[in-house]
Design a protein around this motif. Structure first.
Motif, PDB file in Angstrom:
ATOM      1  N   LEU A 195       0.838  -1.210   0.000  1.00  9.21           N
ATOM      2  CA  LEU A 195       0.000   0.000   0.000  1.00  9.21           C
ATOM      3  C   LEU A 195       0.864   1.247   0.000  1.00  9.21           C
ATOM      4  N   ALA A 224       2.265   1.942  -3.492  1.00  8.34           N
ATOM      5  CA  ALA A 224       1.244   2.441  -4.408  1.00  8.34           C
ATOM      6  C   ALA A 224       0.737   3.813  -3.956  1.00  8.34           C
ATOM      7  N   ALA A 225       1.293   4.317  -2.852  1.00 10.90           N
ATOM      8  CA  ALA A 225       0.926   5.635  -2.327  1.00 10.90           C
ATOM      9  C   ALA A 225      -0.577   5.752  -2.126  1.00 10.90           C
ATOM     10  N   MET A 226      -1.140   4.766  -1.438  1.00 13.10           N
ATOM     11  CA  MET A 226      -2.555   4.865  -1.107  1.00 13.10           C
ATOM     12  C   MET A 226      -2.728   5.963  -0.058  1.00 13.10           C
ATOM     13  N   PRO A 227      -3.921   6.548   0.027  1.00 15.48           N
ATOM     14  CA  PRO A 227      -4.131   7.640   0.986  1.00 15.48           C
ATOM     15  C   PRO A 227      -3.807   7.201   2.419  1.00 15.48           C
ATOM     16  N   GLY A 228      -3.058   8.042   3.122  1.00 16.66           N
ATOM     17  CA  GLY A 228      -2.765   7.778   4.525  1.00 16.66           C
ATOM     18  C   GLY A 228      -1.630   6.814   4.776  1.00 16.66           C
ATOM     19  N   MET A 229      -0.969   6.360   3.714  1.00 12.40           N
ATOM     20  CA  MET A 229       0.137   5.421   3.921  1.00 12.40           C
ATOM     21  C   MET A 229       1.417   6.182   4.255  1.00 12.40           C
ATOM     22  N   LEU A 230       2.251   5.561   5.075  1.00 15.25           N
ATOM     23  CA  LEU A 230       3.449   6.237   5.589  1.00 15.25           C
ATOM     24  C   LEU A 230       4.696   5.392   5.378  1.00 15.25           C
ATOM     25  N   PRO A 231       5.815   6.035   5.087  1.00 10.13           N
ATOM     26  CA  PRO A 231       7.083   5.307   4.948  1.00 10.13           C
ATOM     27  C   PRO A 231       7.721   5.036   6.309  1.00 10.13           C
ATOM     28  N   LEU A 262       5.710   7.284 -10.571  1.00  8.06           N
ATOM     29  CA  LEU A 262       6.093   7.801  -9.252  1.00  8.06           C
ATOM     30  C   LEU A 262       4.820   8.036  -8.427  1.00  8.06           C
ATOM     31  N   PRO A 263       4.319   6.995  -7.769  1.00  9.25           N
ATOM     32  CA  PRO A 263       2.986   7.077  -7.156  1.00  9.25           C
ATOM     33  C   PRO A 263       2.832   8.201  -6.137  1.00  9.25           C
ATOM     34  N   GLN A 264       3.843   8.453  -5.333  1.00 12.14           N
ATOM     35  CA  GLN A 264       3.694   9.482  -4.299  1.00 12.14           C
ATOM     36  C   GLN A 264       3.676  10.888  -4.877  1.00 12.14           C
ATOM     37  N   GLY A 265       4.197  11.015  -6.102  1.00  7.04           N
ATOM     38  CA  GLY A 265       4.387  12.361  -6.624  1.00  7.04           C
ATOM     39  C   GLY A 265       5.675  12.969  -6.101  1.00  7.04           C
ATOM     40  N   TYR A 266       6.439  12.182  -5.388  1.00  5.76           N
ATOM     41  CA  TYR A 266       7.772  12.594  -4.950  1.00  5.76           C
ATOM     42  C   TYR A 266       8.588  11.342  -4.687  1.00  5.76           C
ATOM     43  N   ASP A 307       7.249  13.018   7.053  1.00  4.20           N
ATOM     44  CA  ASP A 307       6.794  11.722   7.561  1.00  4.20           C
ATOM     45  C   ASP A 307       7.902  10.962   8.270  1.00  4.20           C
ATOM     46  N   ARG A 353      -0.640   8.218  12.667  1.00  6.14           N
ATOM     47  CA  ARG A 353      -1.187   8.853  11.461  1.00  6.14           C
ATOM     48  C   ARG A 353      -1.418   7.830  10.355  1.00  6.14           C
ATOM     49  N   VAL A 367      -4.541   7.772   7.999  1.00  6.58           N
ATOM     50  CA  VAL A 367      -5.242   9.056   8.036  1.00  6.58           C
ATOM     51  C   VAL A 367      -4.791   9.850   6.809  1.00  6.58           C
ATOM     52  N   ARG A 385      -0.143  12.758  -4.750  1.00  4.64           N
ATOM     53  CA  ARG A 385      -0.526  11.380  -5.090  1.00  4.64           C
ATOM     54  C   ARG A 385      -1.914  11.291  -5.703  1.00  4.64           C
ATOM     55  N   ARG A 387      -4.001   5.864 -10.135  1.00  5.42           N
ATOM     56  CA  ARG A 387      -4.235   4.573  -9.470  1.00  5.42           C
ATOM     57  C   ARG A 387      -5.585   4.429  -8.808  1.00  5.42           C
TER      58      ARG A 387
END
Lengths: 497, 494
Positions: A49, A52-59, A96-100, A289, B206, B209, B329, B334
């Protein structure tokens, strides 16, 4: 040291080269996600996830990736920065899924280091130190596939988020050969350390090639950057082409434009991709993040302690402690597997012959570099695929060492070993190749040879010393090569007196 | 049976545990209240009555089986639509995510479900949590249940957690989650006469979120009183290895350590917060707060937070900068909205998708953020703002050497009429003037109801604590709550 120059119509030009090498870190998991990193997997099967840079995902940083980058830094004697930070490099692209891209611009993990190269194999003593400015870690992007649909492009995110080290050299190289040697040496170090598999054909190592030209003594010229060149040969070809192109442009009164270029392996040329004017503004800023990466001294020491003996140290030891020639020492340390193979050969040889490693190493290195490499070469095989193991090689050398077989018989035995995979002792036994030290048999053979060549005996006695070799050859031939060469010499000398 | 929707977290949990009523009865009552009120209030983007009932049935079954019950067992709550909820549309109130159904659950919501809470629905908010009035939602603005005396004009529930504040104050949820980047829990809590706490940055994960500004975003509870906030925050907080900024600290038992005895406590009153032309009712409620804390045994100390006036401009550089990157994003590749005009290439798709998907305020902040990070402007804006942020945090550090907790008003005004401030973004941004400094410093802060202004609208008082000292903030909040005796409720007009 390099005397490489471009001969232009108006005189000589120097070339200045810097390389930015992207090396994929050999880990099971990506830099900031738990996803796997296997090469060649079905598209989009190695994607979490986060990738794929899904919303709310964190590295979340993968400690093993950091460890491998630190080990790599230590291997090139670089400064390890105990405080480093990840920055975001912002741009839009479909791969580049995150846009960065999460990278390190302002505070890289690894600072200044150096790599020593030998640009010309034939002059192994002529070394040059190439500075490494920094190593930072960053995410790889995904891959666009343009051949799946007539009007659409597809995206494969398997590589998205894979950990890369970007290893940035100083502009210290001045010829294609030096750049090739640097890249090869870097790959050797990475493979020794185990931080990157160095497989350029699979994309796990690739280089951005910065080239400029100038007149001797002048300041640096404007450079171009040729992106993602994926073999040592192509890097050298890129430099060759690009340097000549730049000289042509300058001599025609033109100017070099700072730009990004692409190398075309089919034509061996480069072409412009985009110029500085339409370069992205990447808007780098610290990734909020992620906290700064703080390494304690114990971690860095653990990394240092985990390093194997590195190629330069190994080469020096082979030359000084084992007495190898500089050439052999260089060849045998050029990759970790060869060195490992050689060391096993030496250890086993010493054990079998009851001698010290330094006593057997020279013969072992000569046999390996000339006999086995030569034979394998003919078979089109690499050392790792050799049917002959280091232990079998040591057995063969021991048979020579204790006089069981002669050096020339050893060549025949090696061929049979490569052919059958059988142990050398068994081959010698089966084929009856044991060397004869029976003086009676040798004397009989010598007598026969001298009797049938009485004319030559006279010539020899008349002063034609060179014929001695002829008598040795005839005697050995008569004994099917099994005569102990030392004894054959001795007996011949006595009889010819 | 009395209306179960009058009950908050503690009362429901205890009642269910004792067997006074079942969790399913509670969920049913709240589901009905939601169905009745939502057409008027627009507090929910989607309702999930089945989720609430299923969670309640699980709790009832666990109780019947003699199993121990969680801290939120049987409590139906609203979930701000910024939290990813598995199988339930998650939009951040933006058209660009309309129809997006995650197959993962945010850490905070999962913790609440693990504690036995159920979900009544996904609460409306300002789009991507950017706003102070809920007017930037792509799903229509929330209308506050509160009206001024003798006035039927629709008022702002505050923002960005305006669906949360409206639903809690209308008593159609027992409590709700909020998120706070520059005041998005505290300002709406103040506008609607409820309590809300933003914990220390890093207390609540987070993960899952939808991000606005990563270095500031922090989840927290919005509830009817301080005790309920403490109970719910305990359920929400905790270390999460999936969030690199998560605090690896145990979660204290805030609710059982609550005390309104403030003997020996020092309360700081920052002089810079007393603005020229301050609303007299706000000023008076602040004075009331000082008197109440003093009555509870605290010593009142004047303090200075000299960089306060730079907080708002600093915030409006850092938050948009992070947002401009965080929102990259949403590109149509996607998930979510994709606008692909005929013959469009990749860049055209980006432009069309983002133009159609983002609202005006979101676009404004993306543009501000892109600008301040651009080559040539970065040092003048972003680097400078980070330096000022450090100075603001240092102000607090120095103040907390002298005092234990800081008291200020939550917002400069009571709830305004919808539309009144939407024409001028700068005026809207001023809503956060008291709440933003604590956000920049990552400090725990809460709003508790203090009373009504001359128009009969709620005002909140704002407490800021040391890092990790949620307990100090909650205790001071409890002291105010017990002395303010705030019992006003919006008159039911829906």
């Amino acid at each position: 040291m390099s005397s490489y120059r471009i001969q232009g119509a108006t005189g000589e030009w120097e070339v200045v080269i810097g390389l930015e090498v992207h090396a994929q870190i050999s880990t099971q998991a990506k830099l900031f996600s738990g996803a796997a990193t296997a090469f060649g997997a079905e598209p989009n099967t190695q994607v979490s996830l986060v990738d794929a840079a899904m919303p709310g995902m964190l590295p979340v940083p993968n400690a093993e990736c950091i460890r491998q980058a630190v080990r790599t830094g230590l291997a090139i004697n670089a400064v390890i920065n105990p405080w480093s930070r990840f920055d975001r490099k912002n741009y839009f692209y479909a791969d580049l899924p995150q846009g960065y891209q999460i990278s390190q611009l302002y505070h890289p993990l690894v600072g200044e280091g150096a790599i020593e190269i030998v640009a010309d194999d034939k002059k192994p003593d002529e070394t040059k130190v190439i500075g490494v400015e920094r190593i930072h870690v960053e995410q790889d992007a995904g891959k666009l596939m343009h051949d799946q649909h007539p009007t659409m492009s597809y995206v494969d995110l398997n590589r998205s988020g894979v950990a890369l080290m970007e290893i940035v050299s100083r502009p210290d190289m001045t010829s294609p050969a030096e750049a090739g040697a640097y890249l090869t040496k870097l790959r050797t170090i990475l493979r020794y350390v185990g931080s990157c598999d160095g497989n350029m054909d699979q994309g796990s190592m690739r280089a951005d090639v910065n080239v400029s030209v100038r007149r001797a003594g002048e300041p640096l010229g404007t450079r171009t950057e040729t992106k993602n060149v994926n073999s040592v040969r192509f890097v050298m070809a890129t430099i060759e082409y690009e340097a000549n192109r730049q000289v042509d442009v300058l001599e025609a009164g033109g100017k070099i434009v700072q730009e990004t270029r692409l190398f075309d392996p089919d034509t061996g040329t480069t072409r412009s991709m985009r110029s500085k004017e339409d370069a992205h503004d990447y808007r780098y800023f610290p990734d909020p993040d992620l906290l700064p990466l703080v390494l304690d001294a114990a971690f860095i020491e653990e990394c240092r302690a985990s390093l194997p003996e590195l190629p330069d140290a190994k080469r020096l030891r082979y030359a000084t402690e084992l007495g190898l020639s500089a050439y052999n020492a260089g060849v045998l340390t050029a990759d970790a597997e060869t060195a490992r193979w050689f060391e096993r050969l030496v250890t086993k040889s010493a054990a079998l012959q009851g001698k010290s490693e330094s006593d057997v190493a020279r013969a072992a290195s000569n046999w390996l570099t000339s006999e086995l490499f030569g034979a394998l070469n003919k078979l089109g095989k690499a050392l790792l695929d050799s049917p002959v193991t280091p232990d079998a090689g040591a057995e063969l050398l021991a048979l020579v060492g204790d006089g069981t077989i002669s050096g020339s018989i050893a060549k025949q035995v090696l061929e049979k070993m490569l052919d059958t995979g059988d142990a050398p002792g068994a081959i010698v036994e089966r084929e009856g190749l044991k060397q004869t030290s029976d003086t009676g048999a040798i004397e009989a053979a010598v007598d026969a040879v001298l009797a049938t060549n009485a004319d030559k005996v006279d010539q020899y006695r008349g002063g034609k010393d060179a014929l001695f070799g002829f008598f040795v050859g005839q005697t050995m031939k008569a004994m099917q090569g099994k005569g102990n060469p030392g004894l054959v010499n001795q007996v011949l000398k006595a009889k010819l007196g | 049976m009395t209306d179960l929707t009058n009950l908050g977290i503690a009362a429901i949990r205890d009642g269910v545990a004792k067997g006074d009523f079942t969790a399913v009865e509670v969920a049913t009552a709240f589901n009905a209240a939601v169905a009745e009120a939502n057409p008027a209030l627009n507090a929910f983007i989607v309702t999930t009555p089945d989720h609430a009932l299923a969670a309640a049935a699980t709790v009832d079954a666990a109780r019947a089986a003699g199993q121990s019950l969680g801290a939120m067992a049987g409590v139906p709550i609203g979930m701000k639509d910024l939290f990813a909820t598995q199988g339930v549309q998650t939009t951040a109130a933006s058209h660009i995510l309309e129809g997006f159904v995650p197959h993962y659950e945010s850490t905070v919501s999962q913790r609440l479900w693990n504690a036995g809470a159920g979900m009544l629905g996904k609460l409306n908010l300002d789009q991507f949590a950017m706003g102070s009035s809920n007017e930037t939602s792509a799903f229509g603005n929330v209308i506050s249940p509160w009206r001024a005396a003798g006035d039927t004009a629709a008022r702002a529930p505050g923002g960005s957690s305006g669906g949360s504040s409206a639903a809690v104050s209308a008593r159609i949820v027992a409590a709700a989650t909020g998120t706070d980047t520059g005041g998005s829990i505290r300002q709406p809590a103040a506008f609607t006469g409820i309590s809300g706490i933003k914990p220390t940055y890093g207390r609540c994960s987070r993960w899952g979120v939808v991000a606005f500004a990563s270095s500031l975003d922090q989840a927290g509870p919005m509830a009817r009183d301080v005790t309920d906030c403490a109970i719910m925050l305990e359920a929400m907080a905790g270390f999460d290895p999936k969030d690199a900024t998560s605090l690896d600290l145990p979660v204290p038992a805030w609710s059982s350590a609550l005390s309104d005895n403030l003997q020996g406590l020092k309360v700081g009153i920052p002089r810079e917060y007393r603005l020229d032309g301050m609303d007299p009712d706000v000023a008076k409620s602040w004075d009331d707060g000082i008197a109440w804390l003093s009555d509870a045994g605290a010593e009142v100390v004047d303090i200075s937070l000299p960089h306060t006036k730079y907080a708002l401009p600093t915030y409006y550089i850092i938050a948009p900068a992070e947002a401009s990157s965080n929102l990259a994003r949403y590109d149509g590749v996607r998930y979510g909205l994709r606008d692909l005009p005929d013959g469009a290439g990749l860049q055209d798709m980006y432009a069309a998708t983002r133009a159609a998907g983002f609202g005006a305020e979101v676009k404004r902040r993306i543009m501000i953020g892109t600008y301040v990070l651009s080559a040539g402007f970065y040092d003048a804006y972003y680097t400078q703002a980070q330096k000022v942020r450090t100075l603001i945090a240092r102000d607090f550090e120095q103040a907390f050497q002298r005092v234990d907790v800081i008291l200020t008003p939550t917002a400069p005004t009571s709830a305004f009429v919808l539309g009144q401030k939407s024409a001028d973004p700068l005026e809207m941004y001023l809503n956060d003037v008291f709440s933003v400094p604590a956000s920049l410093a990552g400090l725990p802060a809460m709003s508790v109801p203090a009373g009504l202004d001359r128009s009969g609208l709620p005002l909140g008082l704002h407490l800021i604590g040391r890092p990790f000292d949620e307990q100090g903030v909650l205790n001071a909040g409890l002291a105010i709550e017990r002395r303010a005796g705030f019992a006003a409720r919006p008159e039911k007009w829906w």
